[in-house]
Design an enzyme around this catalytic site. Sequence first.
Site, PDB file in Angstrom:
ATOM      1  N   ARG A   9       3.499 -36.106   4.363  1.00  0.00           N
ATOM      2  CA  ARG A   9       4.297 -36.680   5.463  1.00  0.00           C
ATOM      3  C   ARG A   9       5.140 -37.862   4.964  1.00  0.00           C
ATOM      4  NH1 ARG A   9      -0.375 -40.074   8.808  1.00  0.00           N
ATOM      5  NH2 ARG A   9      -1.821 -40.123   7.073  1.00  0.00           N
ATOM      6  N   GLU A  57       6.405 -33.394  24.013  1.00  0.00           N
ATOM      7  CA  GLU A  57       6.948 -32.624  22.889  1.00  0.00           C
ATOM      8  C   GLU A  57       7.899 -31.524  23.340  1.00  0.00           C
ATOM      9  OE1 GLU A  57       3.701 -33.009  23.580  1.00  0.00           O
ATOM     10  OE2 GLU A  57       3.095 -34.522  22.109  1.00  0.00           O
ATOM     11  N   PHE A  82       1.335 -29.413  18.465  1.00  0.00           N
ATOM     12  CA  PHE A  82       2.278 -29.624  19.573  1.00  0.00           C
ATOM     13  C   PHE A  82       3.597 -28.900  19.309  1.00  0.00           C
ATOM     14  CE2 PHE A  82      -0.155 -33.802  19.477  1.00  0.00           C
ATOM     15  CZ  PHE A  82      -1.130 -33.340  20.339  1.00  0.00           C
ATOM     16  N   HIS A 108       0.034 -33.157  10.297  1.00  0.00           N
ATOM     17  CA  HIS A 108      -1.339 -32.880  10.762  1.00  0.00           C
ATOM     18  C   HIS A 108      -1.615 -31.385  10.868  1.00  0.00           C
ATOM     19  CE1 HIS A 108      -0.851 -37.104  11.420  1.00  0.00           C
ATOM     20  NE2 HIS A 108      -2.077 -37.258  11.850  1.00  0.00           N
ATOM     21  N   ASP A 116     -10.031 -35.838  13.709  1.00  0.00           N
ATOM     22  CA  ASP A 116      -9.595 -35.521  15.071  1.00  0.00           C
ATOM     23  C   ASP A 116     -10.181 -34.204  15.580  1.00  0.00           C
ATOM     24  OD1 ASP A 116      -8.169 -37.808  15.440  1.00  0.00           O
ATOM     25  OD2 ASP A 116      -6.209 -36.932  14.980  1.00  0.00           O
ATOM     26  N   ARG A 166      -1.811 -34.460   7.039  1.00  0.00           N
ATOM     27  CA  ARG A 166      -2.132 -35.853   7.359  1.00  0.00           C
ATOM     28  C   ARG A 166      -2.695 -36.582   6.143  1.00  0.00           C
ATOM     29  NH1 ARG A 166      -5.909 -39.669   8.416  1.00  0.00           N
ATOM     30  NH2 ARG A 166      -7.427 -38.374   7.325  1.00  0.00           N
TER      31      ARG A 166
END
Lengths: 316, 275
Positions: A9, A57, A82, A108, A116, A166
Amino acid sequence: MNRIMKQTRQGYVDALIEMAAAIPELVVLDADVAKATKTCDFEKKFPERFFNCGAAEQNELSIAAGLALEGFLPFATTFGVFATCRAGDQLRASICYPKANVKVAATHCGISTGGDGASHQACEDIAITRAMPNLTVLVPGDYEEARRATIAAAKHRGPVYLRLGRDSYPVVPELHGDFTIGRAKLLRDGSDITLVSTGIMVSEVLEAATTLAAEGVSARVLHFPTVKPLDLDPLLAAARETRGFVTAEEHSIIGGLGEAIAAAVAEAGAPSALRRVGLKDVFGESGTASDLFDKYGLRAANIAAEARALLASVPA
Amino acid sequence: MSLDAKRVAFLTAKARAIRREIITMVYRANSGHVGGSLSATDLLVALYHEVMRHDPRHPGWPDRDRFVLSKGHCTPVLYATLADAGYFPREDLATFRRVGSHLQGHPYQPKTPGVDASTGTLGLGLSTACGMALAARLRGAPHYTYVLCGDGEQQEGQIWEAAMFAHKYRLDHLIAFTDRNRLQTDGGTEDVMPLDPLVDKWRAFGWQSWEIDGHDFEAIIDAINAATSSSSGRPTMIVANTIKGRGVSFMENVASWHGTPPNEHEHALALEELA
């Protein structure tokens, strides 16, 4: 082994910052995860070209389509779950169908999202995006390849899905040459079996090739930073010249790179033995990325084991 | 008075002709959405003939006002209006919904001259229009972005995501209409999923909003003039009270005319009424 670890990222956002001066049309959107996606770094440097859509989103992707219609180059950024599931309709109807020049950057992705848990670990996104006409699907393997993929996406005319993670992942110097959309990379030559990676599985695949070499098995390694369009030629050559494929992806084995390769080589008249390493039609769970890779079988050891099993079942 | 009697007569005649085209397009295609096209006809006629700066000979003219049909199923009224304005030949309307036609069931911007944005799945058109209005703002371009939303469409959550965005970024060159015909596919909006008090909802989201009679040309023009003359920093939602099926007595206020094509007899009857 001491490896340099970096985030894909971060490679994405560093590329955006690098390109911003030369491409005034480049704008960045996020949906209340700018600190997690790292687009906050872009916001700090170019606040007037950054738009936070809030936790919305669906709106984000359609807004990006509207900006693209007017000649802007939007990078719409959010988590993979998303971008492809919650806003799947907007990705399809606002962006892919009218060929809007939007780059959807999804962080992610995969179980390396970690703590998560399964709700936030996109492991279906390659399957979903592969099925969308007009969409190019990029899955870079380390920081530098993510940086180069982002630059290539900006130059490419049309919708692009950019799959990012991530975690911090091993830097793989073999990936740092030219990045051409639609072209696979031959990382090791070999004559017994072909190991295929996409995304951050590349380091596990290379390690598996080393393990196999020590056992006298010559493993070819192909890396696919572009999943769609699929680079067919190196696959057909591998189908002819080796005894089969082991594919590795941080994704469901359903609808991913492994399935794409199986179908492509079979249709081209070169059906091959093929075994897939990936999530076996299950959701992930909370945990460290490392523990999850162990539990869900995404290690070099798993790839090597599949390779041995394949070679045992296919005559030389 | 924003319009003189002669102008009102012109627009009224234009709307009647567009309504005839709508009926015939849907009849020929044997599919399409007639009720919501008839309710929105006067709004589109006012926009394309009285309000918007546009040039049918140059669909991509950068300074034109934009129009987004967020209630994308009502392509019959959009295509009839665009053909009448000269964006493409009127004969093309006979190809509506047929294989190979540029006139898709829902608006497809890459194919159809004059269509500014692809829409169809409800809710995303308003967001797309927000992106277009934001783009205009970033460029310092003075044109307006007009949007037509359905009322049933506002049951989609994305509409309210867009509402918050337009308010946050002060998109005051975004002017939206609600075609408030109070009917949707499965029945009355207030039975299926209540929307009232709609104007209050838009005001609560930071928009300037008021109701008008969506079949009164003067009211439509006055409302747009009010929206464009205020530099409030707020987007505008004009809730236009309309009649679904307007202009054809047996279609008016009947939910089943949302997506049902007329048969040969009904087609002839409707054209008689609109003669």
